[in-house]
Motif scaffolding. Structure first.
Motif, PDB file in Angstrom:
ATOM      1  N   ARG A  31      61.716  51.612 104.368  1.00  0.00           N
ATOM      2  CA  ARG A  31      61.165  52.820 104.154  1.00  0.00           C
ATOM      3  C   ARG A  31      59.996  52.547 103.272  1.00  0.00           C
ATOM      4  O   ARG A  31      58.959  53.412 103.656  1.00  0.00           O
ATOM      5  N   TYR A  32      60.132  52.049 102.372  1.00  0.00           N
ATOM      6  CA  TYR A  32      59.002  51.532 101.363  1.00  0.00           C
ATOM      7  C   TYR A  32      57.764  51.169 102.131  1.00  0.00           C
ATOM      8  O   TYR A  32      56.738  51.487 102.043  1.00  0.00           O
ATOM      9  N   TRP A  33      57.946  50.014 102.704  1.00  0.00           N
ATOM     10  CA  TRP A  33      56.915  49.274 103.754  1.00  0.00           C
ATOM     11  C   TRP A  33      56.303  50.262 104.725  1.00  0.00           C
ATOM     12  O   TRP A  33      55.091  50.302 104.764  1.00  0.00           O
ATOM     13  N   GLU A  34      57.176  51.325 105.063  1.00  0.00           N
ATOM     14  CA  GLU A  34      56.501  52.190 106.183  1.00  0.00           C
ATOM     15  C   GLU A  34      55.683  52.986 105.347  1.00  0.00           C
ATOM     16  O   GLU A  34      54.485  53.488 105.817  1.00  0.00           O
ATOM     17  N   GLN A  35      56.061  53.532 104.166  1.00  0.00           N
ATOM     18  CA  GLN A  35      55.426  54.384 103.498  1.00  0.00           C
ATOM     19  C   GLN A  35      54.088  53.640 102.918  1.00  0.00           C
ATOM     20  O   GLN A  35      52.997  54.365 102.739  1.00  0.00           O
ATOM     21  N   GLN A  36      53.866  52.447 102.986  1.00  0.00           N
ATOM     22  CA  GLN A  36      52.865  51.653 102.345  1.00  0.00           C
ATOM     23  C   GLN A  36      51.957  51.554 103.646  1.00  0.00           C
ATOM     24  O   GLN A  36      50.744  50.766 103.543  1.00  0.00           O
ATOM     25  N   GLY A  37      52.260  51.827 104.976  1.00  0.00           N
ATOM     26  CA  GLY A  37      51.307  51.785 105.938  1.00  0.00           C
ATOM     27  C   GLY A  37      51.796  50.557 107.090  1.00  0.00           C
ATOM     28  O   GLY A  37      51.116  50.117 107.851  1.00  0.00           O
ATOM     29  N   ALA A  38      52.978  49.744 106.539  1.00  0.00           N
ATOM     30  CA  ALA A  38      53.308  48.652 107.455  1.00  0.00           C
ATOM     31  C   ALA A  38      53.586  48.997 108.767  1.00  0.00           C
ATOM     32  O   ALA A  38      54.163  50.399 108.871  1.00  0.00           O
ATOM     33  N   ARG A  39      53.603  48.207 109.800  1.00  0.00           N
ATOM     34  CA  ARG A  39      54.021  48.426 110.977  1.00  0.00           C
ATOM     35  C   ARG A  39      54.411  47.004 111.975  1.00  0.00           C
ATOM     36  O   ARG A  39      54.815  46.166 111.289  1.00  0.00           O
ATOM     37  N   ASP A  40      54.701  47.206 113.144  1.00  0.00           N
ATOM     38  CA  ASP A  40      55.169  46.339 113.940  1.00  0.00           C
ATOM     39  C   ASP A  40      56.480  45.846 113.478  1.00  0.00           C
ATOM     40  O   ASP A  40      56.746  44.393 113.388  1.00  0.00           O
ATOM     41  N   PHE A  41      57.374  46.805 112.961  1.00  0.00           N
ATOM     42  CA  PHE A  41      58.801  46.087 112.560  1.00  0.00           C
ATOM     43  C   PHE A  41      59.698  45.398 113.448  1.00  0.00           C
ATOM     44  O   PHE A  41      59.585  45.837 114.758  1.00  0.00           O
ATOM     45  N   SER A  42      60.190  44.844 113.086  1.00  0.00           N
ATOM     46  CA  SER A  42      61.352  43.920 114.012  1.00  0.00           C
ATOM     47  C   SER A  42      62.312  43.771 113.097  1.00  0.00           C
ATOM     48  O   SER A  42      62.441  43.149 111.874  1.00  0.00           O
ATOM     49  N   ARG A 102      67.836  40.594 108.737  1.00  0.00           N
ATOM     50  CA  ARG A 102      66.408  40.515 108.340  1.00  0.00           C
ATOM     51  C   ARG A 102      65.633  41.562 108.864  1.00  0.00           C
ATOM     52  O   ARG A 102      65.856  41.961 110.212  1.00  0.00           O
ATOM     53  N   ILE A 103      64.672  41.988 108.233  1.00  0.00           N
ATOM     54  CA  ILE A 103      63.718  42.851 108.618  1.00  0.00           C
ATOM     55  C   ILE A 103      62.275  42.480 108.299  1.00  0.00           C
ATOM     56  O   ILE A 103      61.962  41.542 107.516  1.00  0.00           O
ATOM     57  N   ARG A 104      61.107  42.475 109.499  1.00  0.00           N
ATOM     58  CA  ARG A 104      59.867  41.967 109.272  1.00  0.00           C
ATOM     59  C   ARG A 104      58.942  42.994 109.762  1.00  0.00           C
ATOM     60  O   ARG A 104      59.206  43.747 110.383  1.00  0.00           O
ATOM     61  N   ALA A 105      57.838  43.171 109.042  1.00  0.00           N
ATOM     62  CA  ALA A 105      56.730  44.000 109.433  1.00  0.00           C
ATOM     63  C   ALA A 105      55.543  43.250 109.165  1.00  0.00           C
ATOM     64  O   ALA A 105      55.227  42.333 108.616  1.00  0.00           O
ATOM     65  N   ARG A 106      54.187  44.222 109.276  1.00  0.00           N
ATOM     66  CA  ARG A 106      52.794  43.649 109.200  1.00  0.00           C
ATOM     67  C   ARG A 106      52.344  44.910 108.315  1.00  0.00           C
ATOM     68  O   ARG A 106      52.279  45.920 108.944  1.00  0.00           O
ATOM     69  N   THR A 107      51.803  44.487 107.258  1.00  0.00           N
ATOM     70  CA  THR A 107      51.097  45.479 106.596  1.00  0.00           C
ATOM     71  C   THR A 107      49.441  45.931 107.273  1.00  0.00           C
ATOM     72  O   THR A 107      49.253  45.036 107.750  1.00  0.00           O
ATOM     73  N   ALA A 108      49.272  47.000 106.743  1.00  0.00           N
ATOM     74  CA  ALA A 108      47.951  47.327 107.433  1.00  0.00           C
ATOM     75  C   ALA A 108      46.474  46.366 106.800  1.00  0.00           C
ATOM     76  O   ALA A 108      45.630  46.277 107.798  1.00  0.00           O
ATOM     77  N   ASP A 109      46.819  45.611 106.055  1.00  0.00           N
ATOM     78  CA  ASP A 109      45.830  44.410 105.789  1.00  0.00           C
ATOM     79  C   ASP A 109      46.124  43.326 106.341  1.00  0.00           C
ATOM     80  O   ASP A 109      45.657  42.100 106.016  1.00  0.00           O
ATOM     81  N   GLY A 110      47.264  43.152 107.124  1.00  0.00           N
ATOM     82  CA  GLY A 110      47.458  41.821 107.852  1.00  0.00           C
ATOM     83  C   GLY A 110      48.423  40.862 107.194  1.00  0.00           C
ATOM     84  O   GLY A 110      48.709  39.699 107.876  1.00  0.00           O
ATOM     85  N   PHE A 111      49.022  41.453 106.333  1.00  0.00           N
ATOM     86  CA  PHE A 111      50.203  40.534 105.514  1.00  0.00           C
ATOM     87  C   PHE A 111      51.619  40.549 106.588  1.00  0.00           C
ATOM     88  O   PHE A 111      52.010  41.753 106.552  1.00  0.00           O
ATOM     89  N   ALA A 112      52.254  39.538 106.556  1.00  0.00           N
ATOM     90  CA  ALA A 112      53.539  39.785 106.983  1.00  0.00           C
ATOM     91  C   ALA A 112      54.388  39.823 105.883  1.00  0.00           C
ATOM     92  O   ALA A 112      54.169  39.470 104.808  1.00  0.00           O
ATOM     93  N   VAL A 113      55.558  40.612 106.012  1.00  0.00           N
ATOM     94  CA  VAL A 113      56.450  40.955 105.198  1.00  0.00           C
ATOM     95  C   VAL A 113      57.855  40.768 105.735  1.00  0.00           C
ATOM     96  O   VAL A 113      57.960  41.148 106.768  1.00  0.00           O
ATOM     97  N   ILE A 114      58.678  40.066 104.833  1.00  0.00           N
ATOM     98  CA  ILE A 114      59.993  39.838 105.626  1.00  0.00           C
ATOM     99  C   ILE A 114      61.129  40.003 104.385  1.00  0.00           C
ATOM    100  O   ILE A 114      60.667  39.290 103.220  1.00  0.00           O
ATOM    101  N   LEU A 115      62.084  40.513 104.685  1.00  0.00           N
ATOM    102  CA  LEU A 115      63.329  40.687 103.821  1.00  0.00           C
ATOM    103  C   LEU A 115      64.422  39.919 104.562  1.00  0.00           C
ATOM    104  O   LEU A 115      64.602  40.472 105.712  1.00  0.00           O
ATOM    105  N   GLN A 116      65.227  39.049 104.210  1.00  0.00           N
ATOM    106  CA  GLN A 116      65.964  38.199 104.699  1.00  0.00           C
ATOM    107  C   GLN A 116      67.464  37.863 103.978  1.00  0.00           C
ATOM    108  O   GLN A 116      67.107  37.482 102.621  1.00  0.00           O
ATOM    109  N   VAL A 117      68.460  37.935 104.586  1.00  0.00           N
ATOM    110  CA  VAL A 117      69.714  37.664 104.042  1.00  0.00           C
ATOM    111  C   VAL A 117      70.042  36.181 104.477  1.00  0.00           C
ATOM    112  O   VAL A 117      70.227  36.020 105.378  1.00  0.00           O
TER     113      VAL A 117
END
Length: 184
Positions: free
Chosen positions: A94-105, A114-129
């Protein structure tokens, strides 16, 4: 002749497609993303800086390009029970989506989600157990201009930081460590 002109134009365009930031700027931006992500988790969790990663980019022929991929990370030291993995991933999503992230996996494995996404400025973001129940968050970007870098205090493997990253969760939380999903 037309083919030569088109190829020359493509080469000129490739030269113009250089990254718009350097390694220092990329590292700082990754830190901002990670700080925001950690602040968005409620109740709050205890965390430490994780290891950094800088990997030189190259052409398909292993020739350097003068660019480097930069990743930063956070390791969550709060024990997060399996029953709370979904809640943690959802808060971060939810937070990443509010910040404009897209392409969620999303990989919804019970033990190592795990969850992965890409920010609007092209950064990959990943949370993983991880396999030992450790949780980590990463943010990074590919192939930015080479430059000198600084690191936040406490970064493993960097001056003033520990030699190794802390990976094993050890802090108890009435909410996050609870095996009862009804507990608020």
């Amino acid at each position: 002749m037309l083919l030569v002109v088109v190829l020359a134009a493509c080469q000129d365009n490739k030269e113009k497609e250089r990254p718009t930031m350097d390694m220092q700027q990329a590292g700082q931006r990754a830190e901002v993303i990670l700080d925001g992500t950690m602040a968005a988790i409620h109740p709050s969790v205890k965390w430490v800086h994780g290891t950094t990663s800088e990997t030189a980019c190259s052409t398909g022929l292993n020739r350097p390009t003068g660019t480097t991929t930069v990743f930063r990370s956070r390791n969550i030291l709060t024990v997060v029970s399996k029953e709370r993995h979904g809640e943690l991933l959802e808060q971060v999503r939810r937070y990443w989506e509010q910040q404009g992230a897209r392409d969620f996996s999303v990989f919804s494995d019970r033990d190592v989600p795990r969850i992965r996404a890409r920010t609007a400025d092209g950064f990959a973001v990943i949370l993983q157990v991880g396999s030992i129940g450790n949780v980590f968050v990463e943010a990074g970007v590919s192939c930015v201009e080479d430059s000198a870098m600084t690191y936040p205090p406490g970064t493993p493997g960097q001056p003033g930081g520990p030699n190794k990253a802390e990976l094993t969760p050890r802090e108890h939380s009435d909410f996050w460590s609870s095996g009862d999903p009804r507990r608020k």
